[in-house]
Design an enzyme around this catalytic site. Structure first.
Site, PDB file in Angstrom:
ATOM      1  CG  HIS A  78      49.743  43.878  15.304  1.00  0.00           C
ATOM      2  ND1 HIS A  78      50.899  43.792  15.476  1.00  0.00           N
ATOM      3  CD2 HIS A  78      49.219  44.314  16.383  1.00  0.00           C
ATOM      4  CE1 HIS A  78      51.720  44.052  16.405  1.00  0.00           C
ATOM      5  NE2 HIS A  78      50.787  44.100  17.318  1.00  0.00           N
ATOM      6  CG  ASP A 123      53.450  43.566  13.089  1.00  0.00           C
ATOM      7  OD1 ASP A 123      52.831  44.254  12.220  1.00  0.00           O
ATOM      8  OD2 ASP A 123      53.041  43.332  14.440  1.00  0.00           O
ATOM      9  CD  GLN A 212      49.006  42.807  28.903  1.00  0.00           C
ATOM     10  OE1 GLN A 212      49.937  42.843  29.477  1.00  0.00           O
ATOM     11  NE2 GLN A 212      48.447  41.747  28.646  1.00  0.00           N
ATOM     12  N   GLY A 213      50.033  46.348  25.085  1.00  0.00           N
ATOM     13  CA  GLY A 213      50.176  48.163  24.748  1.00  0.00           C
ATOM     14  C   GLY A 213      51.995  48.764  23.702  1.00  0.00           C
ATOM     15  CG  ASP A 214      56.099  47.666  24.422  1.00  0.00           C
ATOM     16  OD1 ASP A 214      56.189  48.772  23.587  1.00  0.00           O
ATOM     17  OD2 ASP A 214      56.911  47.326  24.366  1.00  0.00           O
ATOM     18  CB  SER A 215      51.848  46.700  19.577  1.00  0.00           C
ATOM     19  OG  SER A 215      51.367  45.116  19.553  1.00  0.00           O
TER      20      SER A 215
END
Length: 263
Positions: A78, A123, A212-215
């Site tokens: 993603h 993913d 947030q931002g760790d994906s």
């Protein structure tokens, strides 16, 4: 609210490990405070030492990754677009301090997204770098389920609470395995977790989590990558552990794709 752990619409110079337990919108932009966060602001975490996790990668679209080989970064599907030529991504590596003059950067030249990815499972993705990275250790992937339970390590730069600012320094924390049955229970995700493809990790009480931002960043144990940061409900909320792509399930597909990319 279930959401990806990516900084949508940004290209900040920070990944995330994180924590905090306040509610926030699904996607958060970085703060304008210079991206500096004190290590003790991470609940249950601490600052990593230089060279402790040499495989960690920060990606310019607001995601993380791990160095799979000198020319490939393993991240989340993603985080990237469709499979094909892509020269728009910058990978930053080799430092704890993202502002260090010793940081290593490489541009991408190709992206491979998991075949059949549609936003529900599968993913994972590989980013090929325009030139090899030398002098940095890579992170082997789990090819069996031997390390898919126990206590895992997460590490990264970025939001230390929901909707929070990004960190200049690499932070680390430990999170425990949560069984598929528990994670899919009514008190947690109520059947939303794809048991064969995903692993949950976190504390029932919350307080430590990716954010947030760790994906796309790695979750690892005993020197192998067992998970890829995928999604969660908020950050570090009670009864809402992080959900990670189960690398061992996709190991053969990842290896085949890497071979096709020359990695």
């Amino acid at each position: 609210m279930v959401r990806w752990r990516i900084l949508l619409g940004t290209a900040v110079a920070a990944l995330t490990v994180a924590v905090g337990a306040t509610a926030s919108p699904a996607a958060a932009a970085p703060s304008g405070d210079g991206n500096a966060v004190a290590p003790d602001s991470v609940v249950g975490g601490s600052q990593a030492a230089q060279g402790e996790f040499p495989f960690m990668v920060r990606l310019s679209m607001g995601c993380g990754g791990a160095l799979y080989s000198p020319t490939l970064v393993l991240t989340a599907a993603h985080c990237v677009g469709a499979t094909g030529t892509n020269t728009s991504i910058t990978a930053t590596m080799g430092v704890v301090d993202l502002q260090s003059s010793s940081r290593i950067t490489r541009r991408s030249n190709y992206v491979y997204r998991a075949p059949g990815y549609n936003g529900n499972g599968r993913d994972w993705a590989l980013i090929r770098l325009a030139s090899p990275v030398t002098g940095l250790a890579t992170l082997p992937i789990a090819t069996t389920t031997a390390n898919d339970s126990g206590t895992f390590t997460i590490a990264g730069w970025g939001a230390t609470r929901e909707n929070g600012g990004q960190s200049r320094y690499l932070l680390k924390a430990s999170v425990p395995f949560v069984s598929d049955a528990t994670c899919n229970s009514g008190s947690m995700y109520g059947g939303q977790v794809i048991a064969a493809q995903e692993i949950c990790a976190g504390y029932t009480a919350g307080g430590v989590d990716t954010c947030q931002g760790d994906s796309g960043g790695p979750m690892f144990r005993n020197g192998v990558q067992v998970g890829i940061v995928s999604w969660g409900a908020g950050c570090a909320r009670p009864n809402k552990p992080g959900v990670y792509t189960q690398v061992s399930y996709f190991a053969s597909s990842i290896q085949s794709a890497a071979a096709s990319l020359g990695g």
